[in-house]
Scaffold this active site. Structure first.
Site, PDB file in Angstrom:
ATOM      1  N   GLU A  82      17.297  -2.830   8.847  1.00 50.87           N
ATOM      2  CA  GLU A  82      16.550  -2.677   7.587  1.00 50.87           C
ATOM      3  C   GLU A  82      15.111  -2.252   7.695  1.00 50.87           C
ATOM      4  OE1 GLU A  82      15.730  -5.422   3.641  1.00 50.87           O
ATOM      5  OE2 GLU A  82      17.868  -5.507   4.782  1.00 50.87           O
ATOM      6  N   ASP A  83      14.390  -2.614   8.661  1.00 50.06           N
ATOM      7  CA  ASP A  83      12.985  -2.293   8.547  1.00 50.06           C
ATOM      8  C   ASP A  83      12.288  -1.569   9.896  1.00 50.06           C
ATOM      9  OD1 ASP A  83      12.735  -3.540   6.374  1.00 50.06           O
ATOM     10  OD2 ASP A  83      12.480  -5.709   7.228  1.00 50.06           O
TER      11      ASP A  83
END
Length: 185
Positions: free
Chosen positions: A66-67
């Site tokens: 996600e990051d």
């Protein structure tokens, strides 16, 4: 925990630390981001009694897709298909707006694998503890209240996966900061 199991968790921790190396958590203290995934793994292990090294490795890696520029395939290649699948299951699709992502989390929560449900619940506990005290810049009463409400919707869908984590969530949710009163009409 066997040597191979311990090695998996340590390798995952090292990998996550490298991927999150330059990232900081939101808030005035700019805490190194890696503290968050390590806290999620700690909550699972110490508070939830989770000893499965695949789940603990996935907890440490839970925000990498996600990051960071990490792919599910990369996690599968490095840590095995089960770890990659769990991390992919708890990953929000950043192509959607924040409100849609929150709604999708609540909708998908009851249908996740048990391992993903554990990681997601520990993540919500860690996030609520982080924003509850003290609030960082940008975490006014309204935003904090909205986050607590959306976390509760997700946690309701995860309920029953681990009684100790359910209790930990209920405890932090009960201590939620008061929101600003509604303006008089």
């Amino acid at each position: 925990m066997s040597h191979d199991s311990l090695t998996l968790v340590v390798r995952a921790s090292r990998f996550a630390a490298g991927k999150h190396e330059r990232q900081k958590r939101k808030g005035e203290h700019e805490v190194p981001y890696i503290n968050h995934p390590l806290e999620v793994a700690r909550i699972l292990s110490e508070e939830g009694g989770v000893t499965d090294p695949v789940i603990l490795a996935a907890a440490v890696l839970h925000d990498t897709i996600e990051d960071t520029p990490t792919t599910e395939q990369e996690l599968r290649d490095q840590f095995g298909p089960a770890v990659g699948r769990i991390v992919a299951e708890v990953t929000d699709n950043k192509l959607f707006c924040k409100d849609t992502r929150k709604a999708l989390q609540a909708m998908h929560a009851p249908h996740m694998s048990e391992a993903a449900r554990l990681v997601k619940l520990a993540d919500k506990i860690a996030n609520l503890r982080d924003i509850a005290s003290p609030r960082g810049p940008g975490w006014n009463a309204e935003r904090t209240g909205e986050y607590f409400a959306s976390a509760k919707q997700v946690a309701d869908g995860l309920a029953g996966v681990n009684a100790k984590l359910d209790a930990a969530f209920a405890e932090v949710y009960a201590r939620r900061p008061a929101t600003d009163p509604a303006p008089a009409a």
